[in-house]
Design a protein around this motif. Structure first.
Motif, PDB file in Angstrom:
ATOM      1  N   HIS A  98       0.856  -1.197   0.000  1.00  0.00           N
ATOM      2  CA  HIS A  98       0.000   0.000   0.000  1.00  0.00           C
ATOM      3  C   HIS A  98       0.892   1.247   0.000  1.00  0.00           C
ATOM      4  O   HIS A  98       1.709   1.447   0.908  1.00  0.00           O
TER       5      HIS A  98
ATOM      6  N   ASP B 173       1.041   5.250   0.122  1.00  0.00           N
ATOM      7  CA  ASP B 173       0.267   6.433   0.497  1.00  0.00           C
ATOM      8  C   ASP B 173       0.852   7.683  -0.136  1.00  0.00           C
ATOM      9  O   ASP B 173       1.849   8.218   0.345  1.00  0.00           O
TER      10      ASP B 173
ATOM     11  N   ASP C  95      -8.572   1.231   6.014  1.00  0.00           N
ATOM     12  CA  ASP C  95      -7.250   1.857   6.146  1.00  0.00           C
ATOM     13  C   ASP C  95      -7.216   2.821   7.317  1.00  0.00           C
ATOM     14  O   ASP C  95      -7.945   3.818   7.327  1.00  0.00           O
TER      15      ASP C  95
HETATM   16 ZN    ZN Z   1      -3.620   4.620   2.789  1.00  0.00          ZN
END
Ligand code: ZN
Ligand code: DX5
Length: 217
Positions: free
Chosen positions: A33, A35, A177
């Protein structure tokens, strides 16, 4: 449903990103993941498509790019070239253009997802489920790792899962999340999430492999 674990590299040492994604893959992660923050949609700036391109050779796992940026559509091609597999975009950054932007991501050959902040009703993104590969329900306000899970996320996940089941998408991927750890992951999964993002929980753990296993609930 298969539970997938998507560790967030936001919690990782940015000077050792290549090495760290390799470690996550060996520890059993399903996705990486990423960001992406622009200092505008959210206050901090993290990294952009260059970081995605830099880590790409270090893992064969899908790169799940969570764009916390204004005008996300101006970046889709760069992320495609960088090797992104998923691009998720915020309802709050797109509003009326959400479905159109999701289609653009797909037309470039990537998987797409819509994201909702904790103060946006999940009903807002019901319409785009047929155009998406995944919906991401934020369980903290975006911008920072290490925040406390917002308990009100659980009924939101339930509502979205029940909508998907009733409308012919029983296996739809629902990602969650923010603030998810071993202590609360069972509740999150029971409420309907099956793609679990975890930053601090994975990177603060002494044994990533064990933590990832436990996060599967
Ligand atoms: Zn995130
Ligand atoms: C927050 C990010 C999250 C966050 C997760 O804006 O989207 O991915 O880094 O980190 P933890 O698991 O520490 O809450």
């Amino acid at each position: 449903m298969k539970i997938k674990i998507a560790p967030s590299i936001l919690a990782s040492d940015f000077s050792r990103m290549g090495e760290n994604v390799g470690k996550l893959e060996r520890a059993g992660a399903d996705y990486i993941h990423c960001d992406v923050m622009d200092g505008n949609f959210v206050p901090p700036i993290t990294f952009g498509h260059q970081m995605v391109a830099s880590i790409r050779p270090h893992t064969s796992l899908p790169l799940d790019c969570h764009l916390m940026v204004e005008h996300p559509e101006t970046h889709f091609e760069e992320f495609k070239k960088a090797g992104a597999d998923f691009v998720t975009i915020h309802y709050e950054a797109c509003r009326k253009n959400l479905n159109e932007n999701l289609k653009k991501i797909r037309s470039l050959g990537m998987k797409c997802g819509a994201v909702v902040n904790p103060d946006t009703s999940v009903e807002e993104i019901f319409d785009c489920v047929p155009f998406c590969d995944m919906v991401l329900v934020m369980s903290v306000f975006p911008g920072y790792g290490g925040q406390k899970f917002i308990a009100g996320t659980l009924p939101r996940l339930e509502k979205l899962r029940s909508f998907c089941e009733k409308n012919g998408f029983p296996e739809f991927d629902i990602e969650v999340d923010g603030g998810v750890a071993e202590e609360n992951v069972k509740n999150v999964i029971a409420a309907g999430a099956n793609v679990i993002v975890a930053g601090s929980a994975v990177f603060r753990s002494g044994d990533m492999k064990k933590t990832i296993e436990r996060l599967r609930g």
